[in-house]
Scaffold this motif. Structure first.
Motif, PDB file in Angstrom:
ATOM      1  N   LEU A 103       0.824  -1.210   0.000  1.00  0.00           N
ATOM      2  CA  LEU A 103       0.000   0.000   0.000  1.00  0.00           C
ATOM      3  C   LEU A 103       0.857   1.260   0.000  1.00  0.00           C
ATOM      4  O   LEU A 103       0.490   2.265  -0.613  1.00  0.00           O
ATOM      5  CB  LEU A 103      -0.929  -0.001   1.210  1.00  0.00           C
ATOM      6  N   LEU A 116      -4.027  -1.106   8.422  1.00  0.00           N
ATOM      7  CA  LEU A 116      -5.126  -1.468   7.513  1.00  0.00           C
ATOM      8  C   LEU A 116      -6.463  -0.904   7.975  1.00  0.00           C
ATOM      9  O   LEU A 116      -7.313  -0.564   7.143  1.00  0.00           O
ATOM     10  CB  LEU A 116      -5.202  -2.993   7.393  1.00  0.00           C
ATOM     11  N   ALA A 145      -8.717   1.296   5.489  1.00  0.00           N
ATOM     12  CA  ALA A 145     -10.089   0.909   5.152  1.00  0.00           C
ATOM     13  C   ALA A 145     -11.080   2.001   5.553  1.00  0.00           C
ATOM     14  O   ALA A 145     -12.007   2.315   4.800  1.00  0.00           O
ATOM     15  CB  ALA A 145     -10.438  -0.406   5.840  1.00  0.00           C
ATOM     16  N   LEU A 194     -10.519   5.193   3.154  1.00  0.00           N
ATOM     17  CA  LEU A 194     -10.999   4.958   1.798  1.00  0.00           C
ATOM     18  C   LEU A 194     -12.519   4.888   1.748  1.00  0.00           C
ATOM     19  O   LEU A 194     -13.156   5.440   0.841  1.00  0.00           O
ATOM     20  CB  LEU A 194     -10.388   3.681   1.232  1.00  0.00           C
ATOM     21  N   SER A 195     -13.131   4.233   2.730  1.00  0.00           N
ATOM     22  CA  SER A 195     -14.589   4.106   2.754  1.00  0.00           C
ATOM     23  C   SER A 195     -15.256   5.463   2.958  1.00  0.00           C
ATOM     24  O   SER A 195     -16.251   5.781   2.300  1.00  0.00           O
ATOM     25  CB  SER A 195     -15.002   3.140   3.866  1.00  0.00           C
ATOM     26  N   LEU A 200     -17.016  -1.983  -2.549  1.00  0.00           N
ATOM     27  CA  LEU A 200     -15.580  -1.737  -2.490  1.00  0.00           C
ATOM     28  C   LEU A 200     -15.128  -1.448  -1.064  1.00  0.00           C
ATOM     29  O   LEU A 200     -14.056  -1.905  -0.635  1.00  0.00           O
ATOM     30  CB  LEU A 200     -15.230  -0.569  -3.410  1.00  0.00           C
ATOM     31  N   SER A 201     -15.944  -0.726  -0.327  1.00  0.00           N
ATOM     32  CA  SER A 201     -15.613  -0.435   1.073  1.00  0.00           C
ATOM     33  C   SER A 201     -15.593  -1.719   1.897  1.00  0.00           C
ATOM     34  O   SER A 201     -14.681  -1.936   2.707  1.00  0.00           O
ATOM     35  CB  SER A 201     -16.621   0.554   1.653  1.00  0.00           C
ATOM     36  N   THR A 239     -12.516  -3.690   1.200  1.00  0.00           N
ATOM     37  CA  THR A 239     -11.342  -3.127   1.870  1.00  0.00           C
ATOM     38  C   THR A 239     -11.323  -3.517   3.347  1.00  0.00           C
ATOM     39  O   THR A 239     -10.265  -3.862   3.893  1.00  0.00           O
ATOM     40  CB  THR A 239     -11.338  -1.600   1.737  1.00  0.00           C
ATOM     41  N   LEU A 243     -10.206  -7.080   3.659  1.00  0.00           N
ATOM     42  CA  LEU A 243      -8.752  -7.182   3.577  1.00  0.00           C
ATOM     43  C   LEU A 243      -8.110  -6.796   4.897  1.00  0.00           C
ATOM     44  O   LEU A 243      -7.177  -7.461   5.364  1.00  0.00           O
ATOM     45  CB  LEU A 243      -8.239  -6.273   2.460  1.00  0.00           C
ATOM     46  N   ALA A 244      -8.616  -5.736   5.525  1.00  0.00           N
ATOM     47  CA  ALA A 244      -8.078  -5.318   6.818  1.00  0.00           C
ATOM     48  C   ALA A 244      -8.278  -6.405   7.872  1.00  0.00           C
ATOM     49  O   ALA A 244      -7.376  -6.680   8.681  1.00  0.00           O
ATOM     50  CB  ALA A 244      -8.748  -4.018   7.261  1.00  0.00           C
TER      51      ALA A 244
END
Length: 240
Positions: free
Chosen positions: A36, A96, A100, A103-104, A137-138, A141, A144-145
């Motif tokens: 990242l 992360l 997350a 970005l969200s 998408l949120s 993310t 992933l976190a």
């Protein structure tokens, strides 16, 4: 003949069980923060978007907070782990969680491209993300976190409590930084900074809130291609 003993660079040195496929996957997940950071720097250099720079600045601040918290709490890592340093809170989980959250919040509250490009009568070359896509998408993310956070427990680098505290610290950091930068935007300080000699020299801009990162470059290419076609049509030339 005496030789100097070699040292190991621990930045990407991850211990895992080679006989366990899940452990191997967790070792790769441990490299997500480094990946990242590469993405951050690449986007900042290529787009000069101030919003990405602000998000990365907050990310570095979140890391500084983690460094401070570890040395204030001084809680050891699990006894069976192989790393060094203190474990409370988990820096991977905090990193992360901040990413997350930031970005969200950007996608759901700040990123609202218009139906058509503000410089052209033509619509976008593709439809901007709609609300379900932004939510998906949120959630991806955050998944992933969560995966990175769980991998730290699975590899015995942190306890579940250390990971949980890291997630809370990262989420609070992301929310606080978003509110702070949004206040700067609404009070006009962000626009003022872009108009300073430093902002002009760095060619910083604030377009990602109202258009896709790839759209501006694609629009320039489309307009240039249309211009070449008009010139070829007038001159009677045919391009192979």
């Amino acid at each position: 003949m005496e030789t100097t003993p070699l040292a190991s660079l621990s930045l990407t040195h991850v211990h895992y069980n080679p006989a366990d496929p899940l452990s191997y996957l967790c070792a790769w997940l441990a490299l997500v923060p480094q990946a990242l950071c590469v993405i951050y720097v690449t986007l900042i250099w290529s787009t000069r978007e101030i919003e990405i720079l602000l998000m990365f600045t907050g990310q570095l601040g979140c890391e500084a907070l983690n460094f401070l918290l570890k040395r204030l709490i001084k809680e050891e890592r699990p006894k069976q782990m192989y790393g060094k340093g203190y474990g409370m809170p988990s820096s991977h989980a905090q990193f992360l969680a901040y990413f997350a959250t930031s970005l969200s919040l950007f996608l759901l509250l700040l990123h609202h491209p218009p139906a058509q490009h503000y410089r052209s009568e033509r619509p976008y070359s593709h439809k901007p993300l709609n609300l379900p896509q932004k939510i998906s998408l949120s959630l991806l993310t955050f998944f992933l976190a969560a995966a990175v956070a769980a991998s730290r427990v699975y590899l015995n680098y942190h306890t579940p409590t250390q990971v949980l505290v890291g997630c809370i610290a990262g989420g609070v950091s992301g929310l606080s930084w978003f509110v702070f930068t949004e206040c700067l935007r609404r009070m006009g300080w962000l626009e003022w900074g872009l108009e300073t000699w430093l902002g002009r020299m760095g060619r910083w801009r604030d377009l990602v809130v109202e258009e896709d990162l790839a759209e501006a470059g694609w629009r320039v290419w489309e307009e240039r291609r249309d211009k070449r076609r008009r010139v070829d049509g007038v001159g009677g030339k045919k391009r192979r």
